[in-house]
Design an enzyme around this catalytic site. Structure first.
Site, PDB file in Angstrom:
ATOM      1  N   ASP A 156       0.821  -1.210   0.000  1.00  0.00           N
ATOM      2  CA  ASP A 156       0.000   0.000   0.000  1.00  0.00           C
ATOM      3  C   ASP A 156       0.858   1.265   0.000  1.00  0.00           C
ATOM      4  O   ASP A 156       2.074   1.234   0.271  1.00  0.00           O
ATOM      5  CB  ASP A 156      -0.897  -0.043   1.253  1.00  0.00           C
ATOM      6  CG  ASP A 156      -2.215   0.692   1.076  1.00  0.00           C
ATOM      7  OD1 ASP A 156      -2.349   1.464   0.111  1.00  0.00           O
ATOM      8  OD2 ASP A 156      -3.101   0.486   1.931  1.00  0.00           O
ATOM      9  N   ASP A 162     -10.572   2.255  -3.381  1.00  0.00           N
ATOM     10  CA  ASP A 162     -11.106   1.906  -2.060  1.00  0.00           C
ATOM     11  C   ASP A 162     -12.625   1.917  -2.076  1.00  0.00           C
ATOM     12  O   ASP A 162     -13.261   1.677  -1.047  1.00  0.00           O
ATOM     13  CB  ASP A 162     -10.623   2.917  -1.011  1.00  0.00           C
ATOM     14  CG  ASP A 162      -9.283   2.522  -0.431  1.00  0.00           C
ATOM     15  OD1 ASP A 162      -8.900   1.356  -0.577  1.00  0.00           O
ATOM     16  OD2 ASP A 162      -8.620   3.387   0.181  1.00  0.00           O
TER      17      ASP A 162
HETATM   18  C1  DGJ Z   1      -5.816   1.855   1.930  1.00  0.00           C
HETATM   19  C2  DGJ Z   1      -6.206   0.617   1.171  1.00  0.00           C
HETATM   20  O1  DGJ Z   1      -6.673   0.937  -0.090  1.00  0.00           O
HETATM   21  C3  DGJ Z   1      -7.234  -0.148   1.979  1.00  0.00           C
HETATM   22  O2  DGJ Z   1      -7.683  -1.252   1.258  1.00  0.00           O
HETATM   23  C4  DGJ Z   1      -6.606  -0.555   3.270  1.00  0.00           C
HETATM   24  O3  DGJ Z   1      -5.565  -1.449   3.030  1.00  0.00           O
HETATM   25  C5  DGJ Z   1      -6.103   0.674   4.034  1.00  0.00           C
HETATM   26  N1  DGJ Z   1      -5.256   1.477   3.208  1.00  0.00           N
HETATM   27  C6  DGJ Z   1      -5.352   0.269   5.263  1.00  0.00           C
HETATM   28  O4  DGJ Z   1      -4.781   1.325   5.894  1.00  0.00           O
END
Ligand code: DGJ
Length: 734
Positions: free
Chosen positions: A484, A554
Site C-alpha cells: 500500500d 477503495d
Molecule cells: C488503503 C487501502 O486501499 C485499503 O484497502 C486498506 O488497506 C487501508 N489502506 C489500510 O490502511
C-alpha cells in the site's frame, strides 16, 4: 540496412517501422531535422511522395542555419523538438548548460537498427521473450554545437500493433549539463483532422479512472500528476481518437507511460491545427544533473494504433500488459478468491475475531485470507507505527505465524498488508532515524493521514526497510502481499543530495521504490504481490511490471464500481483489477445494493470479499458459497479472456460488458441497470467476438442461442425491477 520490421530508404532518407498491422514512418529532412511522417494502419510501400508542405509563415522563422523562408521548425511535424531553435511549440526537452543557456538544436547524427529491444536498467518496461519478437531503431540526434546526444529508441513488436519509445540523453561535453525536461516521446500529428479528440482517465480517491472525452482545442492542455505517484487524479494513459470513434469503429492511438511517479501528457494544437503530444516525466519538480560522460534514460511509452475502435485498442494493451509487462509466477495463474479483513474490522481485531472470519471463509470455500493494516508496531489506528515492520506483540495471541498456520491448516492461503514507503512520527524507526523522513531539515513537514514519506532515494533507508520486510517474510509463511501507499509526496527534499540536485528527489524516490520492489519480488517469487495506493493511486503500467494485480479503488460500492471498472478496462487488463464484495450500507457511499448485484460486479474482476463473514445470515452465507462456486467456473474466462465494453455507464443508465475466451467456446455477459423507472424503455445488447455458427447454451436457464443471433439480433436487456439490478449470463458452446 534492411530488416524485416524496420527499413531505411537511403534515397528518401526515410525510416519505416512496419508489421502486419501498423506503420510508423519518419524522415530525415533537409539539414538533418527529424520529421514525423506517419503513425497508423500498415502501409505496405511508402513511395516517398508525402513530404512536408512548405510555406513562408509570418513569425515562424527559418530552420537555424538555413535561409529558406518557407522551411520552419515552427510548423514542421518533428520526432523530437529542441528548445529555442525557432519552434515555439512546447519543447520535448530543456537542457541547461553551465553558462546558463538552455538553447539547443538537435539534428540527425546517426542511426542503428538492432534485433530485440534495449533493456532499460532500473525501470519498468515492456519486455520480449526472444530477440525475434521485436526490432529496434535507435536514431541519434546531436546538438548543432555541443557534444550532447539524444538517442531516440523505437521498438516495434513483430506480432502486436505496439511501438515502445524512450529517449536516452548523453552528455559528451566536458562540463555538467542539467536536464530540466526530457520527454520520453513526441508525436506531431498533421492537421488531417483524424485525431480531433482525446480521452483521459481523471478521477479522485474513491472515484478513479473516469472516462473523459474532449475536443482538442487550440493552445496547450496537460494531463498530469504532480503528486509523486501516477495518482488517482489523472491516470498515466491517454487515447487520441476521432469524434466518430466508438468501441467498435474508428481510429484510436493509445499511450501508456510506464512510470509510477509524476507524469505529464502535454497536447498543443498549433497555429495550423497540427497537434503535438509529449509524454514524459513531469517537468514540475524535476531536474537532473548529468556530469560529463553521463547518460540519462527516460521511462518508456507504449503506443498502439487501432483502426477498429477502442475495444481493439484496449485488447492490445490488455494482452501487452498481461503478457509482456507483468512478470512472475502468478502472471498467468488464476488468482485466489480472498477475504480481506479491512472493511470487516479496520484496526480493531483480535486473534479470536480473525479466526472466526477464517473459519467462516474456509466453510464457504474462500481460498485466501488477507490480514490488512494493524498487525505491526503498536498500530491501532492510522497515526502510528509505519516503518516498524515487526509484530504488534500481544495483539494476535499466537502472533502472525500463529494466524498464518491457522489459515494454512484450514487449507487456505495467507496474505499480509504492508506500507513500506512510509514513516509515522510515532514509531521506533522515527525515534532511531528521524532523518529518514523526507523533508527539508528545520522545516515542519506536511502530514497526510498522519504519516510521512521515507526518502526512498537513499540506499540505507531502502536497506533498513528491506531487512525488516525480509525478516517477516522469512519467518512467516506468507503467500500474498498487499503493498500500500497512502499519501502523496510533499516536502520533496533529500539531505543526501546537494542543493543543486534537489530536482532529482522525486524521480530518485520512485527509482528507489522500483529497486526495492525488484529485490523483494525476485527474492520471493512465490508470493502473489498486489499493488495498492489508497485504492487506485498507483494503478499504472510501471507498477504492473512488479505486481500482476492492483486494488483499483477503495470504493467497493457496486454501482460506482461499474464506472471505475469500466474506465480502468480502457487501459488495463482485467487480471490486474481486483474487486471485492463488501457490506451494506456501503462504507463509502451509504448505498444498499443486493448481494447478487455486489457479487455480479465484483465477479468481473479478480474476485474477493471484504466484509465480516461472521455477521452474515445463513441465507447470505449460502449465497456467498454459490457465488464462489460460480466464480470458480468463470475465473479463467474473466481473468484471461477477451474483454469487450458494450454499454457505457458514462453514457446512461445501462452498463454491459462481455468476456469471451480464446477459442470462443465460452462467454460471460454482465448487464447492469443503475436506476429504475416506472415506464422503462426496452433495450437490447449486442454481443461480439463469438463464433457466428456455433450454438451457445446459457448456464442455469439452458436457453440456446446461435452466435450470429447474439451478435446481430442481440439479447433483450431484462425488464429489471428496482434500482441497482444486474444480470450475469454464462454461455457455453455446445
Ligand atoms: C488503503 C487501502 O486501499 C485499503 O484497502 C486498506 O488497506 C487501508 N489502506 C489500510 O490502511
Amino acid at each position: 540496412m534492411t530488416n524485416q520490421l524496420i527499413t531505411f530508404d537511403k534515397q528518401e532518407q526515410v525510416f519505416h517501422l512496419k508489421n502486419n498491422e501498423i506503420s510508423y514512418i519518419l524522415k530525415i529532412e533537409e539539414d538533418g531535422v527529424l520529421n514525423h511522417l506517419y503513425f497508423g494502419k500498415k502501409i505496405n510501400h511508402y513511395s516517398g511522395h508525402k513530404g512536408y508542405l512548405r510555406r513562408d509563415r509570418g513569425f515562424s522563422g527559418n530552420v537555424p542555419g538555413n535561409n529558406e523562408r518557407a522551411y520552419s521548425k515552427d510548423t514542421l511535424p518533428q520526432e523530437y523538438s529542441s528548445n529555442g531553435s525557432m519552434d515555439y511549440r512546447i519543447p520535448a526537452t530543456i537542457i541547461r548548460r553551465e553558462n546558463g543557456s538552455a538553447l539547443h538544436d538537435f539534428r540527425y547524427f546517426d542511426y542503428r537498427i538492432e534485433n530485440g529491444k534495449p533493456e532499460l536498467k532500473g525501470l519498468p518496461q515492456a519486455y520480449i521473450l526472444s530477440e525475434d519478437e521485436a526490432t529496434s531503431l535507435i536514431v541519434v540526434l546531436k546538438d548543432r554545437d555541443q557534444e550532447i546526444y539524444l538517442e531516440l529508441a523505437y521498438t516495434i513488436y513483430q506480432d502486436r500493433p505496439v511501438i515502445a519509445r524512450g529517449v536516452k540523453a548523453i552528455n559528451q561535453t566536458k562540463q555538467a549539463i542539467v536536464l530540466e525536461k526530457i520527454a520520453s516521446m513526441q508525436l506531431d500529428l498533421t492537421n488531417s483532422g483524424e485525431f480531433d479528440e482525446v480521452i483521459s482517465l481523471p478521477g479522485a480517491h474513491l472515484r478513479e479512472r473516469q472516462i473523459n472525452r474532449e475536443t482538442i482545442q487550440p493552445g496547450v492542455k496537460s494531463f498530469e500528476s504532480r503528486r509523486g505517484a501516477s495518482s488517482h487524479h489523472m491516470n498515466s494513459f491517454i487515447a487520441l481518437v476521432n469524434h466518430a470513434t466508438n468501441e467498435f469503429a474508428g481510429p484510436a492511438i493509445g499511450m501508456h507511460f510506464v512510470y509510477s511517479g509524476n507524469h505529464a501528457f502535454q497536447l498543443e494544437k498549433d497555429q495550423i491545427d497540427q497537434v503535438r503530444i509529449l509524454v514524459g516525466i513531469n517537468e514540475y519538480n524535476f531536474s537532473w544533473e548529468l556530469a560529463a560522460g553521463e547518460a540519462f534514460q527516460t521511462p518508456e511509452v507504449l503506443l498502439t494504433y487501432s483502426d477498429t475502435g477502442l475495444n481493439q485498442m484496449s485488447s492490445t494493451f490488455h494482452h501487452l500488459l498481461r503478457e509482456r509487462v507483468a512478470r512472475g509466477e502468478h502472471q498467468f495463474k488464476e488468482r485466489p478468491i480472498l477475504v480481506n479483513n479491512w472493511e470487516a474490522t479496520y484496526f480493531d481485531f483480535t486473534s479470536e475475531k480473525i479466526e472466526k472470519i477464517v473459519d467462516e471463509a474456509a466453510d464457504l470455500g474462500i481460498e485466501m485470507f488477507v490480514l490488512d493494516d494493524g498487525w505491526f508496531g503498536h498500530r491501532d489506528s492510522d497515526n502510528s507505527s509505519l516503518g516498524d515492520w515487526f509484530e504488534y506483540e500481544g495483539k494476535l495471541k499466537h502472533g502472525l505465524k500463529g494466524i498464518a498456520d491457522y489459515v494454512h491448516e484450514k487449507g487456505m492461503q495467507f496474505g499480509v498488508w504492508f506500507e513500506p514507503e512510509m514513516i509515522s512520527i510515532d514509531s521506533k524507526l522515527y525515534q532511531e532515524h528521524p532523518d529518514y523522513l523526507m523533508q527539508e531539515p528545520d522545516r515542519t513537514p506536511s502530514s497526510s493521514r498522519d504519516q510521512h514519506l521515507l526518502d526512498m532515494g537513499r540506499k540505507e533507508i531502502r536497506e533498513n526497510i528491506e531487512k525488516q520486510l525480509c525478516e517477516i517474510l522469512d519467518e512467516v509463511p506468507i503467500d500474498y502481499v498487499k503493498w500500500d501507499m497512502n499519501r502523496s509526496l510533499s516536502d520533496v527534499y533529500s539531505t543526501a543530495l546537494t542543493e543543486k540536485n534537489q530536482g532529482e528527489v522525486a524521480h530518485r524516490h520512485i527509482l528507489g521504490v522500483y529497486e526495492l520492489l525488484e529485490h523483494l519480488t525476485t527474492r520471493y517469487p512465490k508470493i502473489l504481490w498486489e499493488g495498492c495506493s489508497g485504492g487506485g493511486g498507483r494503478f499504472d503500467a510501471g507498477f504492473l511490471y512488479y505486481m500482476p494485480q492492483s486494488w483499483p479503488t477503495d470504493n467497493t460500492d457496486a454501482v460506482e464500481r461499474l464506472k471505475i471498472q469500466y474506465g480502468t478496462s480502457l487501459a488495463y487488463p482485467i487480471s490486474a483489477m481486483t474487486a471485492h464484495v463488501s457490506a451494506v450500507p456501503n462504507h463509502q457511499t451509504g448505498r444498499t445494493t443486493s448481494l447478487k448485484t455486489r457479487g455480479d460486479v465484483a465477479m468481473s474482476g479478480v474476485f474477493g470479499y471484504e466484509l465480516d463473514l461472521t455477521e452474515m445470515t445463513e441465507e447470505e452465507k449460502q449465497q456467498v458459497a454459490t457465488q464462489i462456486q460460480q466464480y470458480q467456473k468463470i475465473r479463467p474466462l474473466v481473468q484471461f479472456g477477451e474483454f469487450y465494453r458494450l454499454n457505457s455507464p458514462f453514457e446512461g443508465n445501462l452498463t454491459a460488458w462481455l468476456f469471451v475466451n480464446e477459442d470462443k467456446s465460452e462467454a460471460l455477459l454482465m448487464n447492469a441497470r443503475a436506476l429504475a423507472s416506472a415506464q422503462p424503455v426496452f433495450h437490447e445488447v449486442f454481443l461480439t467476438g463469438l463464433d457466428e455458427n456455433a450454438q451457445y447454451q446459457a448456464q442455469g436457464t439452458n436457453e440456446m442461442y446461435y452466435g450470429d443471433e447474439l451478435m446481430h439480433l442481440g439479447l433483450n436487456v431484462p425488464d429489471f425491477f428496482g434500482d441497482f439490478q444486474t444480470q450475469l449470463i454464462h454461455l457455453k458452446k455446445i
